[in-house]
Design a protein around this motif. Structure first.
Motif, PDB file in Angstrom:
ATOM      1  N   ILE A   1       4.078  -7.810  -5.626  1.00 53.68           N
ATOM      2  CA  ILE A   1       4.332  -7.887  -4.189  1.00 53.68           C
ATOM      3  C   ILE A   1       5.808  -7.610  -3.921  1.00 53.68           C
ATOM      4  CG2 ILE A   1       4.416  -9.414  -2.172  1.00 53.68           C
ATOM      5  CD1 ILE A   1       1.953 -10.800  -3.172  1.00 53.68           C
ATOM      6  N   ILE A   2       6.061  -6.618  -3.098  1.00 56.96           N
ATOM      7  CA  ILE A   2       7.419  -6.381  -2.611  1.00 56.96           C
ATOM      8  C   ILE A   2       7.567  -7.228  -1.358  1.00 56.96           C
ATOM      9  CG2 ILE A   2       9.093  -4.675  -1.832  1.00 56.96           C
ATOM     10  CD1 ILE A   2       8.225  -4.394  -4.774  1.00 56.96           C
ATOM     11  N   SER A   3       8.415  -8.237  -1.440  1.00 49.98           N
ATOM     12  CA  SER A   3       8.520  -9.243  -0.381  1.00 49.98           C
ATOM     13  C   SER A   3       9.749  -9.019   0.494  1.00 49.98           C
ATOM     14  CB  SER A   3       8.567 -10.642  -0.998  1.00 49.98           C
ATOM     15  OG  SER A   3       9.722 -10.786  -1.812  1.00 49.98           O
ATOM     16  N   LYS A   4       9.750  -9.713   1.640  1.00 46.59           N
ATOM     17  CA  LYS A   4      10.867  -9.671   2.592  1.00 46.59           C
ATOM     18  C   LYS A   4      11.175  -8.243   3.030  1.00 46.59           C
ATOM     19  CE  LYS A   4      12.879 -13.998   0.932  1.00 46.59           C
ATOM     20  NZ  LYS A   4      14.087 -14.729   0.524  1.00 46.59           N
TER      21      LYS A   4
ATOM     22  N   LYS B   1       4.409   3.743   5.934  1.00 50.35           N
ATOM     23  CA  LYS B   1       3.568   4.055   4.771  1.00 50.35           C
ATOM     24  C   LYS B   1       4.283   4.971   3.783  1.00 50.35           C
ATOM     25  CE  LYS B   1      -1.053   5.645   3.460  1.00 50.35           C
ATOM     26  NZ  LYS B   1      -2.365   6.166   3.958  1.00 50.35           N
ATOM     27  N   ALA B   2       5.040   5.942   4.297  1.00 49.93           N
ATOM     28  CA  ALA B   2       5.756   6.876   3.408  1.00 49.93           C
ATOM     29  C   ALA B   2       6.770   6.133   2.548  1.00 49.93           C
ATOM     30  CB  ALA B   2       6.443   7.952   4.251  1.00 49.93           C
ATOM     31  N   ASN B   3       7.492   5.206   3.156  1.00 55.98           N
ATOM     32  CA  ASN B   3       8.471   4.414   2.384  1.00 55.98           C
ATOM     33  C   ASN B   3       7.785   3.507   1.376  1.00 55.98           C
ATOM     34  OD1 ASN B   3      10.728   5.497   3.689  1.00 55.98           O
ATOM     35  ND2 ASN B   3      10.648   3.983   5.337  1.00 55.98           N
ATOM     36  N   ARG B   4       6.643   2.949   1.773  1.00 57.95           N
ATOM     37  CA  ARG B   4       5.897   2.104   0.824  1.00 57.95           C
ATOM     38  C   ARG B   4       5.407   2.930  -0.364  1.00 57.95           C
ATOM     39  NH1 ARG B   4       3.361   0.085   5.701  1.00 57.95           N
ATOM     40  NH2 ARG B   4       1.346   0.952   5.052  1.00 57.95           N
ATOM     41  N   GLN B   5       4.951   4.125  -0.100  1.00 56.63           N
ATOM     42  CA  GLN B   5       4.483   4.999  -1.190  1.00 56.63           C
ATOM     43  C   GLN B   5       5.620   5.374  -2.131  1.00 56.63           C
ATOM     44  OE1 GLN B   5       1.385   5.872  -2.069  1.00 56.63           O
ATOM     45  NE2 GLN B   5       0.594   4.589  -0.410  1.00 56.63           N
TER      46      GLN B   5
ATOM     47  N   ILE C   1       6.123   2.466  -4.423  1.00 57.77           N
ATOM     48  CA  ILE C   1       5.037   2.436  -5.411  1.00 57.77           C
ATOM     49  C   ILE C   1       5.290   3.477  -6.495  1.00 57.77           C
ATOM     50  CG2 ILE C   1       2.570   2.887  -5.757  1.00 57.77           C
ATOM     51  CD1 ILE C   1       2.108   1.631  -2.989  1.00 57.77           C
ATOM     52  N   ARG C   2       5.800   4.645  -6.087  1.00 56.48           N
ATOM     53  CA  ARG C   2       6.117   5.699  -7.069  1.00 56.48           C
ATOM     54  C   ARG C   2       7.165   5.213  -8.067  1.00 56.48           C
ATOM     55  NH1 ARG C   2       9.765   9.251  -8.235  1.00 56.48           N
ATOM     56  NH2 ARG C   2      11.125   8.604  -6.518  1.00 56.48           N
ATOM     57  N   LYS C   3       8.151   4.453  -7.589  1.00 55.82           N
ATOM     58  CA  LYS C   3       9.199   3.931  -8.471  1.00 55.82           C
ATOM     59  C   LYS C   3       8.666   2.815  -9.368  1.00 55.82           C
ATOM     60  CE  LYS C   3      13.024   5.060  -5.358  1.00 55.82           C
ATOM     61  NZ  LYS C   3      14.100   4.514  -4.482  1.00 55.82           N
ATOM     62  N   ILE C   4       7.733   2.025  -8.863  1.00 62.85           N
ATOM     63  CA  ILE C   4       7.141   0.953  -9.668  1.00 62.85           C
ATOM     64  C   ILE C   4       6.284   1.523 -10.797  1.00 62.85           C
ATOM     65  CG2 ILE C   4       5.428  -0.929  -9.605  1.00 62.85           C
ATOM     66  CD1 ILE C   4       6.479  -1.625  -6.830  1.00 62.85           C
TER      67      ILE C   4
ATOM     68  N   GLN D   1      -3.033  -2.675 -12.090  1.00 59.05           N
ATOM     69  CA  GLN D   1      -2.113  -3.302 -11.152  1.00 59.05           C
ATOM     70  C   GLN D   1      -2.294  -2.801  -9.717  1.00 59.05           C
ATOM     71  OE1 GLN D   1       1.605  -2.298 -13.259  1.00 59.05           O
ATOM     72  NE2 GLN D   1       1.848  -4.485 -13.706  1.00 59.05           N
ATOM     73  N   LYS D   2      -2.084  -3.722  -8.781  1.00 56.40           N
ATOM     74  CA  LYS D   2      -2.080  -3.378  -7.359  1.00 56.40           C
ATOM     75  C   LYS D   2      -0.762  -3.833  -6.752  1.00 56.40           C
ATOM     76  CE  LYS D   2      -7.018  -3.143  -6.385  1.00 56.40           C
ATOM     77  NZ  LYS D   2      -8.088  -3.508  -5.432  1.00 56.40           N
ATOM     78  N   VAL D   3      -0.272  -3.039  -5.804  1.00 62.60           N
ATOM     79  CA  VAL D   3       1.010  -3.322  -5.161  1.00 62.60           C
ATOM     80  C   VAL D   3       0.781  -3.622  -3.681  1.00 62.60           C
ATOM     81  CG1 VAL D   3       3.319  -2.454  -4.649  1.00 62.60           C
ATOM     82  CG2 VAL D   3       2.183  -1.769  -6.779  1.00 62.60           C
TER      83      VAL D   3
END
Length: 336
Positions: free
Chosen positions: A186-189, A196-200, A203-206, A212-214
Motif C-alpha cells: 500500500i502506498i499511503s498518504k 491513474k497515470a501517476n499510480r501506474q 506500480i511500474r517502479k515497484i 502481489q497487489k498494489v
C-alpha cells in the motif's frame, strides 16, 4: 544531511548484509518460523515509522469485526510494562502503549493484547480467549519467527521504499528486496487527486510480483473534533491554536490545518512520547488563550496525566483511491 548519510554508509552496508543473511536463513529454514491455523494478518512496513499502519488496522477491524471474532496483537511500543498483557476496560495507556490503547478505545468489543514476542503473544491469547477467528498484528513484518498468512506493507508516497536505503543512512529496517514477502503493498498518504497515470508509474517502479497487489490510500481527517465540548474544525479559523504532536510524521496534519486556513504554533514531541506533568505544564503555558489540537493517540496520553479543558483531538481514517472492494476481498480470502 547528505554528508551525514554518506558518513553513515559503512554502518548501513554492514546492517544491510546482516539483514540479507538473516532473511536468507529464514528462507532456507535454517531459522524456523511458526505458522498458526488461525488466519494472521500482519500490517507492517519496511521503513521506520510514520506510514499510517494504525489507520489501516482500524479500517480492517471496522470492516470485519461484525462478522468475525478478531484479536489485535502489538508489541506495545513505548509502554512502561513488559511481557504479555491482555487489555481490559481498566487498562491504562502507559501499560500497553498508545496504539493498542487507541485500538481498544475504538473497538472495545475485540481482543487486544501486547507482547514483544508475537508467537508467544498469539499462543497466550489463544490460551485465554476461545474461538478467535483472525489475528491482526501491528508492525510484525520483520518478526520472522512468525509466518503470517497475509503480509501487508505500507510505504509513504513522499518517501517510497524503492527510493530508500537501510538505516542509518536511510530509513529502511531491511533491504527493499524484503518487500517480496508481502502479498499487498500500500502506498499511503497519497495526494487525494493522484491520478491513474501517476499510480501506474509508481506500480511500474515497484515491479510487483505475480502474487502481489498494489493499492493507494490517502488520509481523511474527521472535521468533528472531540474534547470536553466538541467543536468543528472550522471553529478553529478564528482562534489561535497550539498543535501538539508526538508522532513520527506530522506533515500531513500540518498540511491539512494549513489548507483549512488555521493559524497554529506547533509543539513537537518524539514519536510515542509519554507525557509527564512537566510536559503538561509546558502545553498549558504555551496554550494560554488558545485551543490545543492534537492527535487521538496523544490526546489519551495527555488527559491521562491531566484533563486539560481546552484540548481537542482530531481523528483520521484512510480512504482508498481505487480498489477498496478488491482489498476487502483479499482480506476475505484469508478468512475463508
Amino acid at each position: 544531511m547528505s554528508l551525514l548519510r554518506s558518513l553513515l554508509l559503512p554502518i548501513s552496508l554492514f546492517y544491510y548484509l546482516f539483514q540479507i543473511i538473516r532473511n536468507k536463513l529464514y528462507e532456507w529454514n535454517l531459522l524456523k518460523s511458526k505458522y498458526f491455523n488461525i488466519p494472521t494478518i500482519s500490517v507492517g512496513n519496511l521503513s521506520v515509522g510514520g506510514t499510517g499502519k494504525t489507520p489501516l488496522v482500524n479500517y480492517i477491524i471496522s470492516n470485519f469485526k461484525n462478522n468475525y471474532k478478531i484479536a489485535f496483537l502489538s508489541r506495545g511500543y513505548g509502554r512502561s510494562s513488559s511481557g504479555y498483557i491482555l487489555a481490559t476496560k481498566n487498562t491504562v495507556v502507559n501499560e500497553i502503549g498508545d496504539e493498542p490503547y487507541l485500538i481498544k478505545k475504538n473497538h472495545n468489543e475485540i481482543v487486544v493484547s501486547v507482547s514483544e514476542d508475537r508467537v508467544h503473544g498469539i499462543e497466550k491469547t489463544i490460551e485465554k480467549i476461545k474461538d478467535i477467528q483472525m489475528f491482526v498484528l501491528d508492525d510484525a513484518f520483520q518478526h520472522r519467527k512468525l509466518k503470517c498468512k497475509l503480509n501487508i506493507i505500507l510505504s509513504k508516497f513522499s518517501k517510497p521504499y524503492y527510493d530508500d536505503f537501510v538505516i542509518p543512512s536511510g530509513s529502511l529496517r531491511e533491504p527493499k528486496s524484503g518487500a517480496k514477502r508481502a502479498q499487498i503493498i500500500i502506498i499511503s498518504k497519497c495526494p487525494p487527486d493522484l491520478n491513474k497515470a501517476n499510480r501506474q508509474e509508481i506500480i511500474r517502479k515497484i515491479k510487483p510480483l505475480p502474487h502481489q497487489k498494489v493499492f493507494f490510500t490517502t488520509i481523511d481527517y474527521d472535521e468533528y473534533l472531540v474534547g470536553k465540548n466538541n467543536i468543528m474544525i472550522n471553529d478553529l479559523k478564528d482562534s489561535p491554536v497550539l498543535l501538539v504532536t508526538g508522532i513520527a510524521d506530522s506533515s500531513e496534519l500540518e498540511k491539512y490545518l494549513n489548507k483549512k486556513k488555521i493559524i497554529f504554533d506547533h509543539l513537537r514531541f518524539d514519536d510515542h512520547h509519554n507525557y509527564s506533568q512537566n510536559d503538561i505544564n509546558l502545553i498549558k503555558s504555551k496554550s494560554i488563550g488558545k485551543k490545543v489540537v492534537t492527535t487521538k493517540k496523544d490526546y489519551y496520553k495527555i488527559i491521562a496525566v491531566e484533563s486539560i479543558k481546552n484540548i481537542y483531538c482530531i481523528d483520521i481514517s484512510i480512504k482508498f483511491l481505487a480498489g477498496k472492494d478488491d482489498f476487502n476481498d483479499e482480506i476475505g480470502k484469508v478468512l475463508r
